[in-house]
Design an enzyme around this catalytic site. Structure first.
Site, short mmCIF file in Angstrom:
data_model
loop_
_atom_site.label_atom_id
_atom_site.label_comp_id
_atom_site.label_asym_id
_atom_site.label_seq_id
_atom_site.Cartn_x
_atom_site.Cartn_y
_atom_site.Cartn_z
N ASN A 63 -3.91 19.27 -20.10
CA ASN A 63 -4.38 18.41 -21.18
C ASN A 63 -4.52 19.16 -22.50
O ASN A 63 -5.07 18.60 -23.46
CB ASN A 63 -5.71 17.77 -20.79
CG ASN A 63 -5.54 16.76 -19.68
OD1 ASN A 63 -4.57 16.03 -19.65
ND2 ASN A 63 -6.47 16.76 -18.74
N HIS B 163 3.37 9.64 -28.58
CA HIS B 163 2.52 10.52 -27.77
C HIS B 163 2.75 12.00 -28.05
O HIS B 163 1.81 12.76 -28.30
CB HIS B 163 2.74 10.21 -26.29
CG HIS B 163 1.97 11.11 -25.37
ND1 HIS B 163 0.59 11.06 -25.26
CD2 HIS B 163 2.38 12.10 -24.53
CE1 HIS B 163 0.20 11.99 -24.39
NE2 HIS B 163 1.26 12.62 -23.93
N GLU C 271 -6.70 16.83 -9.93
CA GLU C 271 -7.29 17.19 -11.20
C GLU C 271 -8.77 17.52 -11.11
O GLU C 271 -9.59 17.01 -11.88
CB GLU C 271 -7.08 16.06 -12.22
CG GLU C 271 -7.26 16.54 -13.63
CD GLU C 271 -6.71 15.54 -14.65
OE1 GLU C 271 -6.56 14.37 -14.33
OE2 GLU C 271 -6.41 15.99 -15.75
N ARG D 79 0.82 -1.22 0.00
CA ARG D 79 0.00 0.00 0.00
C ARG D 79 0.85 1.27 0.00
O ARG D 79 0.45 2.30 0.52
CB ARG D 79 -0.96 0.03 1.20
CG ARG D 79 -1.95 -1.12 1.22
CD ARG D 79 -3.13 -0.83 2.15
NE ARG D 79 -3.95 -2.02 2.33
CZ ARG D 79 -3.79 -2.89 3.32
NH1 ARG D 79 -2.86 -2.67 4.23
NH2 ARG D 79 -4.56 -3.95 3.40
N HIS E 181 -4.33 17.26 -25.63
CA HIS E 181 -4.31 15.84 -25.29
C HIS E 181 -5.60 15.11 -25.63
O HIS E 181 -5.58 13.90 -25.85
CB HIS E 181 -3.98 15.65 -23.80
CG HIS E 181 -2.52 15.77 -23.52
ND1 HIS E 181 -1.81 16.93 -23.78
CD2 HIS E 181 -1.61 14.88 -23.03
CE1 HIS E 181 -0.53 16.74 -23.43
NE2 HIS E 181 -0.40 15.51 -22.99
N LYS F 228 4.50 22.84 -14.52
CA LYS F 228 3.61 21.74 -14.15
C LYS F 228 3.46 21.66 -12.64
O LYS F 228 2.35 21.43 -12.13
CB LYS F 228 4.13 20.41 -14.72
CG LYS F 228 3.18 19.26 -14.39
CD LYS F 228 3.30 18.08 -15.32
CE LYS F 228 2.22 17.06 -14.98
NZ LYS F 228 2.32 15.84 -15.79
N ARG G 211 -5.81 21.75 -13.13
CA ARG G 211 -4.87 20.77 -13.66
C ARG G 211 -5.25 20.31 -15.06
O ARG G 211 -4.39 19.89 -15.85
CB ARG G 211 -4.76 19.57 -12.72
CG ARG G 211 -3.74 18.55 -13.18
CD ARG G 211 -3.30 17.62 -12.08
NE ARG G 211 -2.35 16.64 -12.58
CZ ARG G 211 -1.65 15.83 -11.81
NH1 ARG G 211 -1.81 15.88 -10.51
NH2 ARG G 211 -0.82 14.98 -12.32
N GLU H 278 5.71 18.75 -25.40
CA GLU H 278 5.19 19.06 -24.06
C GLU H 278 5.85 20.33 -23.50
O GLU H 278 5.22 21.08 -22.76
CB GLU H 278 5.40 17.88 -23.10
CG GLU H 278 4.69 16.59 -23.50
CD GLU H 278 3.21 16.52 -23.08
OE1 GLU H 278 2.72 17.44 -22.40
OE2 GLU H 278 2.55 15.53 -23.46
N HIS I 130 -4.82 12.08 -27.75
CA HIS I 130 -5.12 10.72 -27.30
C HIS I 130 -6.02 10.01 -28.31
O HIS I 130 -5.84 8.82 -28.57
CB HIS I 130 -5.83 10.74 -25.94
CG HIS I 130 -4.90 10.95 -24.79
ND1 HIS I 130 -5.34 11.38 -23.55
CD2 HIS I 130 -3.56 10.77 -24.67
CE1 HIS I 130 -4.30 11.48 -22.74
NE2 HIS I 130 -3.22 11.11 -23.39
N LYS J 52 0.85 11.24 -11.37
CA LYS J 52 -0.06 10.34 -12.08
C LYS J 52 0.68 9.07 -12.45
O LYS J 52 1.70 9.11 -13.13
CB LYS J 52 -0.57 11.00 -13.35
CG LYS J 52 -1.69 11.98 -13.13
CD LYS J 52 -2.34 12.29 -14.45
CE LYS J 52 -3.41 13.35 -14.31
NZ LYS J 52 -4.04 13.64 -15.61
#
Lengths: 382, 382
Positions: free
Chosen positions: A258, A280, A250, A135, A261, A240, A254, A199, A265, A157
């Site tokens: 994107n 990407h 998010e 955990r 994106h 960032k 945040r 990016e 994506h 993330k």
């Protein structure tokens, strides 16, 4: 308690540190040429007595693993190395399970370290392993691509892909330390460096017009490996980090990250993530162009800004149009289906990052899907 | 925005609410007979417009799923039901993967709910799914066993087992709401009720002598289903909530909750988690006895306290000795190996929960393993 080891005093090392401010989960990103040489002492100082499970991929492993383990061993850090195949396909359940089991088999404890040595795939996968084994173990990132240095290693993330889409299973999990060695990027293929640069440009486009202008003037030096590269990485991480500190989970701001994106994506998914056709960062470059063009079509953005963005992306050698992707693409309907299943969908409305100018992106919830479909149909027909 | 629905005004419903205080992640545990009847309205009030993926097991599903879905449907909550086989074996990677995929296949979004209807296995597994799908969905627990109501539904520990041990892969993830319907426990087999009761007794033993004395006087009413049952569940949840609020990530005080669990887990592992021989609560009961006896052997605890603990556990029908476990057990060496791999090991030292009397447990780090081995050898030989 171990005494603090002295960090090697080296005039060649001009380092920058970006602090990601998240209360008890705050951490440093240390950026500079050859910062890797300090990895061992920095780890010992941060986590005295801890062992490290280094997760890497076959490509990065061949280039950097032996030297990196030696640096850690020299500082007294006991290591285990776990290698996965290179490429996005490693971000899957089977690999997640195998790595969790391998980390446990090495009898790693909670205070021990999962260390990601690689690009975004290795970082995302390792981070989810670090978050999940017992955990939550310690987690250190050594990103070896420009994309990972400026994007995936900041913000916590982590995750793997599902057959329903990219990054749909994972955790928000912060590292304890990120080391960005900009010299290591010298070994990166040009195509990957460019993709990561998309990016970097994004941070200018979403909220910092001055940074974008600086990039227009300095991109050659960034590609060549001068001090401007360190500066670009540091400013990107800082940009960032600022957004993430404000909105870790998010919920709102945040989402600005994107920019480009949602379209990007969808295009990556449309080519089944075949990196021969599209990686990407290339998807992000085309996606950013589409976001600017769509914003222009909505009368939010002057045409000159669209042209300026396109010129810079073309200068550095990035693709800017859907037609730059080799091979057949699906119709707009299929792209819309992919967008609808994208994780940034909230209660059936489409959320898009639009922009009012260079450095003036904003989150627009509830975009009319039919406008997007028409726009995409038009773009596909060009 | 949906209007708040009125919670049914029912004189039969005498509810108790325990608030688990964790800042932004605080939540309520609502306890009482037939609180399930309010599940739909409470969910609509908490998460207007959200859909729910109900995860249950075959046993609980047969007894309660149809009625439960009807209650949610009547309140306007759209549901999907996902059923796993009953038993600990479902806490494994394969099932975690299947459930994540099924929740995504149902097109659940971040604001939608993973709802655990079942005992600890369903709760632990569902919680890890809720934590991981889209990096965190809403999570609601409806625990249907006494053990789950007083233990696994409080505190945010979720996870699955690995071939290296129990609960070694997972997340700390807090639910948004827990509904403990004490009437549902009427359908629980006596053996399972007793096993859950071991955890109730634990809260008295670890820190509340007055509660333990109250249990000695009132256990029959708790088993019979009187208002004392609600009281026992509420006080147990409150006790755990207090500890968890203080130490969410188990850095220190939370370890007290492991009273009886280091020995208990070792015994469960030694019988390969065959529940015909030993269920978790029985392992905890024997483990608590061993912890008291070991503390007595270390001159920490008077013999009378050991006797009193044993008497109460025997009164309610719980096992108290290793010899109560049917079949052959491994030697002390093997049990020590299991304990060493237990996740509560820190840097090679053994951490044990010891006690100075009823309600006076404490965390002892650095217990000499040879003392534990000798103690276990002695106990196995009796």
């Amino acid at each position: 308690m171990t005494d603090m080891l002295a960090i090697a005093d080296n005039d060649d090392l001009a380092l920058q540190t970006v602090r990601v401010d998240l209360g008890a989960r705050s951490y440093d990103i240390v950026i500079g040429r050859n910062v890797l040489d300090q990895a061992g002492t920095r780890i010992v100082n941060l986590k005295p007595g801890a062992r490290a499970a280094i997760i890497t991929d076959e490509t990065v492993g061949k280039l950097h693993l032996d030297r990196f383990r030696q640096i850690l061993t020299d500082a007294g850090v006991e290591t285990t190395a776990l290698t996965v195949p290179a490429g996005e396909a490693s971000k899957r359940f089977e690999m997640f399970e195998r790595l969790c089991d391998d980390v446990l088999a090495a009898r790693m404890e909670r205070g021990d370290i999962v260390l990601a040595l690689g690009g975004g795939v290795v970082g995302d996968l390792s981070g989810f392993v670090a978050a999940s084994v017992r955990r939550g173990m310690s987690f250190i990132q050594v990103p070896t691509t420009l994309l990972a240095q400026v994007d995936s290693s900041v913000g916590g993330k982590t995750g793997i892909n599902s057959r329903h889409g990219k990054n749909l299973i994972g955790a928000f999990y912060q590292p304890d330390l990120v080391l960005c060695d900009t010299a290591i990027l010298d070994t990166l293929p040009l195509r990957d460096f460019r993709a990561g640069y998309a990016e970097v440009a994004k941070y200018g486009l979403l909220g910092d017009a001055e940074f974008f202008a600086w990039l227009e003037d300095n991109w050659q030096a960034i590609f060549a490996g001068g001090p401007e590269r360190d500066e670009a990485v540091a400013r990107s991480c800082q940009a960032k980090a600022d957004v993430v500190a404000e909105d870790e989970q998010e919920a709102g701001r945040r989402a600005l990250l994107n920019l480009g994106h949602t379209f990007g994506h969808a295009l990556e998914s449309a080519v089944s993530y075949e990196t021969e056709r599209l990686v990407h960062g290339e998807g992000v470059a085309i996606g950013m162009m589409l976001a600017h063009e769509f914003s222009h079509q909505l009368d939010l953005l002057p045409k000159e800004d669209v042209t300026r963005v396109e010129r810079h992306l073309l200068d550095v050698g990035l693709p800017t149009r859907i037609q730059d992707i080799p091979g057949q693409l699906p119709p707009a309907e299929t792209l819309m289906d992919i967008i609808a299943q994208d994780k940034k969908v909230s209660r059936g409305n489409l959320t898009f990052i639009l922009t009012r100018g260079i450095g003036q992106a904003f989150v627009e919830k509830g975009v009319d899907p039919s406008l997007v479909r028409d726009f995409l149909s038009e773009k596909l027909a060009q």
